[in-house]
Design an enzyme around this catalytic site. Structure first.
Site, mmCIF file in Angstrom:
data_model
loop_
_atom_site.group_PDB
_atom_site.id
_atom_site.type_symbol
_atom_site.label_atom_id
_atom_site.label_comp_id
_atom_site.label_asym_id
_atom_site.label_seq_id
_atom_site.Cartn_x
_atom_site.Cartn_y
_atom_site.Cartn_z
ATOM 1 N N ASP A 121 -11.113 -52.984 -62.888
ATOM 2 C CA ASP A 121 -10.026 -53.727 -63.539
ATOM 3 C C ASP A 121 -9.030 -52.744 -64.143
ATOM 4 O OD1 ASP A 121 -8.580 -55.759 -64.749
ATOM 5 O OD2 ASP A 121 -9.864 -55.810 -66.523
ATOM 6 N N GLU A 163 -9.802 -67.219 -70.361
ATOM 7 C CA GLU A 163 -9.859 -66.162 -69.332
ATOM 8 C C GLU A 163 -11.230 -65.484 -69.283
ATOM 9 O OE1 GLU A 163 -7.010 -63.040 -70.027
ATOM 10 O OE2 GLU A 163 -7.498 -61.991 -68.171
ATOM 11 N N HIS A 189 -10.591 -59.350 -62.666
ATOM 12 C CA HIS A 189 -11.784 -59.753 -63.409
ATOM 13 C C HIS A 189 -12.945 -60.288 -62.570
ATOM 14 C CE1 HIS A 189 -9.752 -60.029 -67.599
ATOM 15 N NE2 HIS A 189 -9.490 -58.905 -66.967
ATOM 16 N N HIS A 222 -3.369 -64.244 -64.088
ATOM 17 C CA HIS A 222 -2.995 -62.909 -64.543
ATOM 18 C C HIS A 222 -2.894 -62.045 -63.300
ATOM 19 C CE1 HIS A 222 -3.870 -62.719 -69.130
ATOM 20 N NE2 HIS A 222 -2.888 -63.529 -68.793
ATOM 21 N N TRP A 234 -8.396 -64.642 -74.365
ATOM 22 C CA TRP A 234 -9.325 -63.675 -73.785
ATOM 23 C C TRP A 234 -9.969 -62.918 -74.945
ATOM 24 C CZ3 TRP A 234 -9.435 -58.239 -74.168
ATOM 25 C CH2 TRP A 234 -10.519 -57.669 -73.479
ATOM 26 N N LYS A 277 -14.142 -62.769 -67.508
ATOM 27 C CA LYS A 277 -14.165 -61.383 -67.014
ATOM 28 C C LYS A 277 -15.578 -61.031 -66.599
ATOM 29 C CE LYS A 277 -12.644 -56.825 -68.577
ATOM 30 N NZ LYS A 277 -11.514 -56.158 -69.192
ATOM 31 N N ASP A 307 -0.227 -59.142 -65.667
ATOM 32 C CA ASP A 307 -1.116 -58.435 -66.592
ATOM 33 C C ASP A 307 -1.477 -57.074 -66.025
ATOM 34 O OD1 ASP A 307 -2.713 -57.715 -68.651
ATOM 35 O OD2 ASP A 307 -4.373 -59.066 -68.188
ATOM 36 N N ASP A 312 -5.787 -52.474 -63.935
ATOM 37 C CA ASP A 312 -4.468 -52.965 -64.345
ATOM 38 C C ASP A 312 -3.313 -52.127 -63.806
ATOM 39 O OD1 ASP A 312 -5.065 -55.370 -66.056
ATOM 40 O OD2 ASP A 312 -6.300 -53.896 -67.092
ATOM 41 N N ASP A 361 -7.771 -63.786 -63.742
ATOM 42 C CA ASP A 361 -7.147 -62.453 -63.712
ATOM 43 C C ASP A 361 -7.630 -61.741 -62.444
ATOM 44 O OD1 ASP A 361 -6.987 -59.528 -64.119
ATOM 45 O OD2 ASP A 361 -6.300 -60.025 -66.140
HETATM 46 C C1 RNT Z 1 -8.309 -57.935 -70.433
HETATM 47 C C2 RNT Z 1 -7.575 -59.176 -70.069
HETATM 48 C C3 RNT Z 1 -6.469 -59.588 -70.986
HETATM 49 C C4 RNT Z 1 -5.595 -58.425 -71.435
HETATM 50 C C5 RNT Z 1 -4.331 -58.835 -72.161
HETATM 51 C C6 RNT Z 1 -3.678 -57.684 -72.834
HETATM 52 O O1 RNT Z 1 -9.180 -57.509 -69.488
HETATM 53 O O2 RNT Z 1 -7.100 -59.082 -68.776
HETATM 54 O O3 RNT Z 1 -5.726 -60.600 -70.414
HETATM 55 O O4 RNT Z 1 -5.244 -57.592 -70.377
HETATM 56 O O5 RNT Z 1 -4.598 -59.868 -72.994
HETATM 57 ZN ZN ZN Z 2 -5.839 -60.675 -68.100
#
Ligand code: RNT
Ligand code: ZN
Length: 421
Positions: A297, A229, A265, A289, A188, A231, A329, A299, A262
């Site tokens: 996003d 990955e 994302h 993720h 990523w 986004k 994640d 998290d 993810d």
């Molecule tokens: C960031 C991505 C990525 C990170 C990690 C820490 O938006 O989701 O995967 O969260 O690599």
């Molecule tokens: Zn991620």
């Protein structure tokens, strides 16, 4: 929770599911194949151990909260991970980022990292009989400050990051080789633009060129699997992310890479669960993720919600457990970090167990006959069966606390260990 109570409740649950043609023992046995990759960065808010004062910087990702007890060294992190794993049923994997190497007291820049910096982790993983996954770290670095790494028009910067990622692949392949289970190396990069760029195409062509060079070295699949990955946007990359969904979906299909999805994302009205059956028609494997975006996003810690359930249901319904790698994640620094870990991992496990307990054939039969009320009623009905009793039995079988008994253990760990940091 009293063992007797768990057994009694399980006996009732078993009977209840059996009436629907579902074998709960079988579902629990299948949980052996659900190995969730724990993201090491939940223990220290994505700081890493490159420098004594490392903090997460740039890249459009952000960890908020200042709850005491953050891991400050590899030793503390290992302790936290051991505690976490001791409170989770089944086996997990560990997902490391390149900034978590054992660099001693020296500063080792990203273009100089080597296997030796990760040998300690490999040995630790061997001891705990778990596999390792890995990530290149293309953020929190001066050479990422202008928002471009592998897609940078500055050749010195681009070369620096290419070297970093190439080295990560050497390290990842060695992890897979020594541990006898392939390491998923996720790529990523934060590259993007805050405001409307004119040369979207230029940056994307550069990213493609960088990846082509990086992947020109082949590693055996039993050692290393690369995932990419995408986004939609990040803070500071609102107008364009170079590695968009179309970019990586195309790249993965054309170059036989794993696609990483993810949950944070995509547009908030999209669900990753819906994407799985499409992607699996065109790529061999996926990396997930698992996260919970609250409005963006963000998290947040994963909870047992419909989004994660749909992911697990789609994986199970499509019989794709062996083609989908599940990693976490999220990073929440506002609550006990070990607690965050355990809650989030258990929620992901619960989603898979819930999916394994679905009488899919029966519901599908209604669907095929156009009986969609019955389908809805069954899907709703599943939510209030004695599901918790089955998960508790899974915990009991694995000698870890059932229900929310883990709360007391985490409180004890907080007063004995975390509060003293
Ligand atoms: C960031 C991505 C990525 C990170 C990690 C820490 O938006 O989701 O995967 O969260 O690599
Ligand atoms: Zn991620």
């Amino acid at each position: 929770m009293n063992k007797d109570f768990v057994q009694k409740a399980y006996a009732l649950a078993k009977e209840q599911y059996a009436k629907l043609g579902v074998d709960t023992d079988e579902a629990i046995a299948k949980m052996k194949s659900v190995k969730i990759s724990l993201h090491c960065w939940q223990t220290d808010d994505v700081g890493g151990f490159e420098k004594p004062d490392s903090t997460l910087g740039g890249g459009g990702i952000q960890c908020t909260g200042n709850y005491p007890g953050k891991a400050r060294s590899i030793e503390e992190m290992k302790l936290d991970l051991e505690k976490t794993m001791a409170l989770l049923p089944g086996k997990q994997r560990l997902n490391l980022h390149a900034i978590y190497g054992d660099f001693g007291r020296q500063f080792v820049d990203r273009d100089h990292i080597e296997v030796k910096h990760f040998q300690g982790w490999i040995d630790w993983a061997k001891k705990h009989e778990i596999g390792l996954d890995f990530n290149a770290t293309c953020f929190s670095h001066a050479k990422a400050d202008d928002g471009f790494t592998l897609s940078s028009k500055n050749e010195t910067i681009r070369r620096f990051w290419i070297e970093h990622v190439k080295r990560c692949r050497v390290i990842g392949a060695e992890m897979g080789k020594q541990l006898g289970t392939p390491c998923v190396l996720n790529h990523w990069i934060p590259d993007g633009s805050k405001d409307m760029p004119v040369d979207r195409g230029g940056h994307r062509a550069i990213l493609k060129k960088s990846l082509d060079e990086i992947f020109s070295v082949e590693y055996p699949k039993e050692y290393l699997k690369d995932s990419v990955e995408c986004k939609l946007f990040g803070i500071g990359s609102e107008a364009m992310v170079v590695g968009s969904h179309e970019f990586y979906m195309g790249y993965a299909i054309k170059n036989n890479k794993l696609l990483c999805l993810d949950m944070g994302h995509f547009h908030p009205t999209e669900t990753v669960g819906d994407k799985i059956s499409s992607c699996l028609l065109f790529v061999d494997e996926l990396m997930l993720h698992v996260s919970r975006g609250v409005r963006w996003d963000s998290d947040h810690v994963v909870t047992f919600n419909e989004d994660i359930c749909l992911i697990a249901q789609e994986v199970i319904r499509n019989k794709a457990l062996d083609r989908v790698n599940v990693g976490l994640d999220f990073f929440d620094g506002s609550i006990n970090r070990i607690g965050a870990y355990v809650v989030g991992t258990r929620a992901a496990q619960q989603a898979f167990l819930f999916a394994l307990l679905e009488p899919t054939e029966k519901i599908m039969d209604y669907e095929e006959k156009g009986k969609n009320f019955e389908r809805l009623a069954y899907l709703e009905g599943m939510k209030t069966l004695l599901f918790g009793a089955v998960y508790d039995k899974y915990c009991l079988d694995n000698n870890v606390p059932a229900g929310i008994d883990y709360v007391a253990e985490i409180q004890k760990y907080e007063s004995d260990v975390l509060s003293k940091r």
